[in-house]
Design a protein around this motif. Structure first.
Motif, PDB file in Angstrom:
ATOM      1  N   SER A  36      46.057  38.834   2.765  1.00 25.57           N
ATOM      2  CA  SER A  36      45.897  39.709   3.931  1.00 25.57           C
ATOM      3  C   SER A  36      46.225  41.157   3.595  1.00 25.57           C
ATOM      4  O   SER A  36      45.655  42.079   4.183  1.00 25.57           O
ATOM      5  CB  SER A  36      46.782  39.220   5.082  1.00 25.57           C
ATOM      6  N   GLN A  37      47.087  41.381   2.633  1.00 29.05           N
ATOM      7  CA  GLN A  37      47.461  42.751   2.254  1.00 29.05           C
ATOM      8  C   GLN A  37      46.282  43.550   1.725  1.00 29.05           C
ATOM      9  O   GLN A  37      46.246  44.775   1.860  1.00 29.05           O
ATOM     10  CB  GLN A  37      48.588  42.741   1.214  1.00 29.05           C
ATOM     11  N   SER A  65      49.216  35.345   1.836  1.00 22.61           N
ATOM     12  CA  SER A  65      49.986  36.580   1.838  1.00 22.61           C
ATOM     13  C   SER A  65      50.761  36.754   0.532  1.00 22.61           C
ATOM     14  O   SER A  65      51.149  35.781  -0.115  1.00 22.61           O
ATOM     15  CB  SER A  65      50.963  36.565   3.015  1.00 22.61           C
ATOM     16  N   GLU A 125      44.705  45.127   4.723  1.00 23.37           N
ATOM     17  CA  GLU A 125      45.651  46.047   5.330  1.00 23.37           C
ATOM     18  C   GLU A 125      45.838  47.312   4.499  1.00 23.37           C
ATOM     19  O   GLU A 125      45.961  48.409   5.044  1.00 23.37           O
ATOM     20  CB  GLU A 125      47.001  45.355   5.535  1.00 23.37           C
TER      21      GLU A 125
END
Length: 182
Positions: A107-108, A59, A111
């Motif tokens: 993970s961004q 992250s 997303e």
């Protein structure tokens, strides 16, 4: 075209990548500011954004995430590129043959891909200076597995950073001079 490069960096390696991206974009004729990410950074004056962070445990750091979340509607209407740094070492693959740059996508990226439709997303190798580590990271690095996971050195691929910056410059709207740092 005014561009804001926003970064999150724990030990300075990602800041170095952000500064290099800005340097190349300037050499290609764009006005560029570089700021450490936080919810306090004002996005309104800028036409385009390059946003990145060091990745830890899959992250981004808090500052760039806060910046994006505060300005998500504005960012969705302007050109955006995302980057991350993190993997260390000289091998492009792990022990099982998997691509490290692909495996360490934060993970961004997933997303924000739908929310922002970024024009590009890149992961770059990072750097680690053991003398700059915080206490807990120093303790992890003392373990045999820690030294293997956190090798010392500068593994940033400046040619890849420069090439990506030139791609961004070419994709930005407006008249710009061809150029760049070699």
């Amino acid at each position: 075209m005014t561009v804001l490069v926003v970064y999150g960096s724990r030990y300075g390696a990602t800041r170095g990548i952000a500064e290099r991206l800005a340097e190349i974009l300037r050499s290609c004729g764009h006005q560029v500011d570089v700021q450490e990410g936080s919810a306090l950074v004002d996005a309104k004056p800028y036409d385009a954004f390059v946003i990145g962070s060091a990745a830890y445990q899959g992250s981004w750091l808090k500052g760039p995430v806060e910046f994006v979340m505060r300005h998500i509607d504005l960012l969705a209407d302007r050109p955006v590129w995302l980057f991350s740094s993190g993997p260390l070492g000289t091998s492009p693959t792990d022990d099982e043959g998997r691509d490290l740059l692909e495996m360490t996508r934060p993970s961004q990226f997933m997303e924000l891909e739908e929310a922002l439709a970024p024009r590009g997303m890149r992961v770059f190798f990072g750097a680690l200076d053991p003398d700059r580590l915080h206490f807990l990271d120093k303790m992890v690095r003392r373990l045999p597995t820690g030294r293997r996971l956190l090798p010392a050195g500068d593994f940033r691929d400046w040619r890849a950073v420069d090439a990506w910056a030139r791609e961004i410059a070419a994709d930005l709207p407006g008249d710009v001079a061809q150029g760049g740092v070699s």
